[in-house]
Scaffold this motif. Structure first.
Motif, PDB file in Angstrom:
ATOM      1  N   PHE A  23       8.442  -2.857  -1.710  1.00 54.34           N
ATOM      2  CA  PHE A  23       8.349  -1.479  -1.227  1.00 54.34           C
ATOM      3  C   PHE A  23       9.618  -0.702  -1.564  1.00 54.34           C
ATOM      4  O   PHE A  23       9.559   0.400  -2.117  1.00 54.34           O
ATOM      5  CB  PHE A  23       8.093  -1.487   0.289  1.00 54.34           C
ATOM      6  N   GLU A  82       0.815  -1.216   0.000  1.00 56.88           N
ATOM      7  CA  GLU A  82       0.000   0.000   0.000  1.00 56.88           C
ATOM      8  C   GLU A  82       0.847   1.265   0.000  1.00 56.88           C
ATOM      9  O   GLU A  82       0.424   2.306  -0.488  1.00 56.88           O
ATOM     10  CB  GLU A  82      -0.886   0.053   1.253  1.00 56.88           C
ATOM     11  N   THR A  83       2.031   1.185   0.571  1.00 55.01           N
ATOM     12  CA  THR A  83       2.849   2.375   0.774  1.00 55.01           C
ATOM     13  C   THR A  83       3.429   2.873  -0.541  1.00 55.01           C
ATOM     14  O   THR A  83       4.008   2.112  -1.313  1.00 55.01           O
ATOM     15  CB  THR A  83       3.980   2.078   1.769  1.00 55.01           C
ATOM     16  N   GLN A  84       3.267   4.166  -0.761  1.00 56.21           N
ATOM     17  CA  GLN A  84       3.761   4.824  -1.967  1.00 56.21           C
ATOM     18  C   GLN A  84       4.894   5.786  -1.600  1.00 56.21           C
ATOM     19  O   GLN A  84       5.019   6.194  -0.443  1.00 56.21           O
ATOM     20  CB  GLN A  84       2.619   5.589  -2.647  1.00 56.21           C
ATOM     21  N   PRO A  85       5.711   6.170  -2.572  1.00 59.14           N
ATOM     22  CA  PRO A  85       6.797   7.107  -2.280  1.00 59.14           C
ATOM     23  C   PRO A  85       6.327   8.389  -1.596  1.00 59.14           C
ATOM     24  O   PRO A  85       6.991   8.886  -0.683  1.00 59.14           O
ATOM     25  CB  PRO A  85       7.399   7.406  -3.654  1.00 59.14           C
ATOM     26  N   GLU A  86       5.163   8.902  -1.966  1.00 58.94           N
ATOM     27  CA  GLU A  86       4.677  10.134  -1.335  1.00 58.94           C
ATOM     28  C   GLU A  86       4.355   9.918   0.146  1.00 58.94           C
ATOM     29  O   GLU A  86       4.476  10.846   0.946  1.00 58.94           O
ATOM     30  CB  GLU A  86       3.477  10.728  -2.088  1.00 58.94           C
ATOM     31  N   ASP A  87       3.973   8.695   0.520  1.00 61.70           N
ATOM     32  CA  ASP A  87       3.755   8.396   1.941  1.00 61.70           C
ATOM     33  C   ASP A  87       5.065   8.503   2.713  1.00 61.70           C
ATOM     34  O   ASP A  87       5.111   9.049   3.813  1.00 61.70           O
ATOM     35  CB  ASP A  87       3.181   6.983   2.130  1.00 61.70           C
ATOM     36  N   ARG A 136      10.078  -0.002  -5.339  1.00 57.13           N
ATOM     37  CA  ARG A 136       9.207   1.053  -5.866  1.00 57.13           C
ATOM     38  C   ARG A 136       9.532   2.433  -5.311  1.00 57.13           C
ATOM     39  O   ARG A 136       9.319   3.448  -5.975  1.00 57.13           O
ATOM     40  CB  ARG A 136       7.731   0.750  -5.561  1.00 57.13           C
ATOM     41  N   CYS A 137      10.012   2.488  -4.086  1.00 61.68           N
ATOM     42  CA  CYS A 137      10.167   3.772  -3.398  1.00 61.68           C
ATOM     43  C   CYS A 137      11.594   4.311  -3.368  1.00 61.68           C
ATOM     44  O   CYS A 137      11.793   5.496  -3.082  1.00 61.68           O
ATOM     45  CB  CYS A 137       9.632   3.654  -1.972  1.00 61.68           C
TER      46      CYS A 137
END
Length: 136
Positions: free
Chosen positions: A56, A26-31, A59-60
């Motif tokens: 994670f 669920e975690t995105q770079p903006e998080d 992707r981040c």
């Protein structure tokens, strides 16, 4: 263990820190960029971090690289063995991101023990209290 980390970070003594729990998927770079600190929790899978945590980071990593330097983080490993491979893998990536560990990784080794929950709760509270006090 995740719930205990969150519970500690949301302790009633902590007044100005908002804590959220997200799965690695669920975690995105903006998080990550928006967070003041990051608590990472992973099982040890075949001597390495979980595939979810690796996803994670895959992707981040680059979207966060120039935006999260100095970010405080802590690592919890639920290790069936010794956790050293998992620790090494996560610390290598965190070093590349230039994140700052707030303590040595919490490695919960061997058979399940109830104190793992208490240790996670304490770590969540430590992160939140440190952020609130401006220590981290």
């Amino acid at each position: 263990m995740r719930d205990a980390l969150l519970e500690g970070a949301q302790a009633s003594e902590i007044e100005t820190v908002e804590a959220r729990a997200r799965t690695p998927f669920e975690t995105q770079p903006e998080d990550v960029r928006a967070a003041d600190g990051v608590l990472l929790l992973t099982p040890e899978n075949l001597g390495y971090m979980s595939g979810a945590l690796k996803d994670f980071f895959d992707r981040c990593y680059y979207p966060c690289l120039d935006h999260t330097q100095g970010k405080p983080y802590a690592l919890v490993i639920r290790a069936g063995n010794d956790g050293t491979g998992t620790r090494r893998g996560v610390e290598t990536i965190a070093t590349g991101l230039r994140w700052r560990a707030i303590q040595e990784p919490l490695i919960c080794r061997g058979a399940w023990r109830p104190e793992f929950v208490a240790q996670c709760r304490e770590l969540g509270m430590l992160m939140a209290a440190g952020l609130e006090a401006g220590v981290f």
